[in-house]
Design an enzyme around this catalytic site. Structure first.
Site, mmCIF file in Angstrom:
data_model
loop_
_atom_site.group_PDB
_atom_site.id
_atom_site.type_symbol
_atom_site.label_atom_id
_atom_site.label_comp_id
_atom_site.label_asym_id
_atom_site.label_seq_id
_atom_site.Cartn_x
_atom_site.Cartn_y
_atom_site.Cartn_z
ATOM 1 C CE1 TYR A 1 135.758 -30.244 -78.522
ATOM 2 C CE2 TYR A 1 134.728 -32.255 -79.344
ATOM 3 C CZ TYR A 1 134.874 -31.301 -78.358
ATOM 4 O OH TYR A 1 134.144 -31.411 -77.199
ATOM 5 C CE LYS B 1 136.676 -30.642 -74.766
ATOM 6 N NZ LYS B 1 136.561 -29.761 -73.589
ATOM 7 C CB SER C 1 134.537 -34.649 -75.760
ATOM 8 O OG SER C 1 133.836 -35.189 -76.871
ATOM 9 C CG ASP D 1 143.043 -16.771 -72.950
ATOM 10 O OD1 ASP D 1 142.346 -16.764 -73.977
ATOM 11 O OD2 ASP D 1 143.812 -17.711 -72.649
#
Length: 327
Positions: free
Chosen positions: A141, A145, A117, A50
Site C-alpha cells: 500500500y 503511494k 500517505s 472508474d
C-alpha cells in the site's frame, strides 16, 4: 469554482466534499463505489465509474467546464490487504492513477491535489518525520503511494499540470455534522477495533508490543478527518501560490499516540472500559511515526484543531448513526 473529487464517495473524499461545500466550492464526485457509498454522494454532482475510464473523464469535463482542479482520493488503503493482494493494489492505485492523470491532461486540467500517505517515510529514531525525511515505504500500500508521487513528479516536470501531494497518517473521527463517516462496519484500524470491542463486550488486541517505542506498542499520528478536509480546502484556495516550495506538504498533529495510549484515551471517553490484551504483530505493520507539520502551518495557514478525545467521540457518534445513514 468546482472541483472534481475522485473517490468522493469514500470516507476521506466525502468529508473533503462536505468541507468544500461549506467553503462555497462545488464538489463533483467520481467514484466506482467499490468501497465508496452512493449515500455519500446524495445531493452532489455524481458520476459513477472508474478513474481509468477515459470516455467518462472526457464526459465529465465536457459537461462541467467549471472544474478548476482535481482532488485525487481514489485508492485502496488497507495495509494487510495490500500484503495479501499486491497485484490488485498496484493495479488500482498505480496503474489506474497513471491513466487518470493522462485523461486529466487531455482535458486541460492543470491543478491536482493528491491525497497521499505519510506511511511512505523512513521513520527516524524519534519517530518523527517531515517533508525532507527519506522515503522507505514498508508495505505494498505505502509503495503504491510513493510510486504515484514519483510518477506525478515526472509528469509535472514536463507537462502543463502541477500536482500537490498531501501526506498524512491515520484519519479518525467523522464529519462533525454527521453527514458522512467511515463507511465500514468492521474497520481494521485500531480505533475501529476499539469501537467493535466496546460494542460487543470483547477485549481489544494490541497487535505488537515489542516495537522500539515508549511503551512497546506502535505509534501513530491520529488526525481528525475534518482537519484533513480543511487542509484540502486550503490547498485548493492557495494552490497557485504553493509552488515550487509546497509540492509536498505533511498534515499531522505534531504529536504521536501509541496504540496503548489510544486505548487509554478511548476508555476515558466511554462509559464502560474496554479490556486490553496483547498479541502478535499483523503482516505489514511497522513501529509507526508522526509528522511535523510546520510547512502546512506556514503555507496553508493550517494546523490540526481537534483533540484525540474529540476524534474518538465523533467516531463513536458516527458508529451509532451509521447503519441508519447507509442503506
Amino acid at each position: 469554482m468546482s472541483v472534481l473529487i475522485s473517490g468522493g464517495a469514500g470516507f476521506i473524499g466525502s468529508t473533503v466534499a462536505s468541507a468544500c461545500l461549506d467553503a462555497g466550492i462545488e464538489p463533483v464526485i467520481l467514484d466506482n463505489l467499490v468501497t465508496g457509498r452512493r449515500e455519500f454522494a446524495e445531493g452532489r454532482a455524481f458520476y459513477e465509474g472508474d478513474i481509468s475510464d477515459g470516455a467518462l473523464i472526457d464526459k465529465i469535463f465536457a459537461e462541467r467546464s467549471d472544474i478548476e482542479a482535481v482532488i485525487h482520493c481514489a485508492a485502496l488503503i488497507v495495509v494487510p490487504d495490500s500484503v495479501a493482494d499486491p497485484v490488485g493494489y498496484y493495479r488500482a492505485n498505480v496503474a489506474k492513477s497513471l491513466e487518470f492523470v493522462d485523461h486529466l491532461l487531455r482535458n486541460g486540467c492543470e491543478r491536482m491535489v493528491f491525497s497521499s500517505s505519510a506511511s511512505i517515510y523512513r521513520t527516524g529514531e524519534d519517530h518523527t518525520v517531515d517533508e525532507g525525511s527519506p522515503l522507505d515505504p514498508q508495505s505494498p500500500y505505502a509503495r503504491t503511494k510513493a510510486m504515484c508521487e514519483a510518477i506525478f513528479a515526472d509528469i509535472a516536470a514536463t507537462r502543463p499540470i502541477r500536482i500537490l501531494s498531501l501526506r498524512y497518517f491515520n484519519p479518525i473521527g467523522a464529519d462533525p455534522q454527521m453527514r458522512t463517516g467511515l463507511q465500514l462496519r468492521r474497520p481494521s484500524h485500531a480505533l475501529g477495533k476499539l469501537i467493535e470491542a466496546y460494542e460487543e463486550g470483547t477485549p481489544f488486541q494490541i497487535t505488537g508490543t515489542d516495537y522500539p517505542t515508549r511503551d512497546g506498542s506502535g505509534i501513530r499520528d491520529y488526525i481528525h478527518v475534518w482537519d484533513l478536509a480543511r487542509a484540502h480546502v486550503e490547498a485548493l484556495r492557495r494552490f497557485d501560490g504553493l509552488f515550487p516550495e509546497g509540492a509536498v506538504i505533511n498534515l499531522g498533529t505534531g504529536s504521536g499516540t501509541t496504540v496503548r495510549e489510544l486505548a487509554e484515551a478511548f476508555n476515558r471517553v466511554v462509559d464502560r472500559p474496554v479490556e486490553v490484551v496483547e498479541t502478535e504483530r499483523r503482516p505489514g505493520d511497522v513501529a509507526g511515526a508522526y509528522t511535523r507539520s510546520d510547512l502546512a502551518e506556514r503555507l496553508l495557514g493550517w494546523r490540526a484543531g481537534y483533540s484525540l478525545e474529540e476524534g474518538i467521540r465523533h467516531s463513536l457518534a458516527w458508529a451509532e448513526v451509521r447503519d441508519s445513514r447507509l442503506s
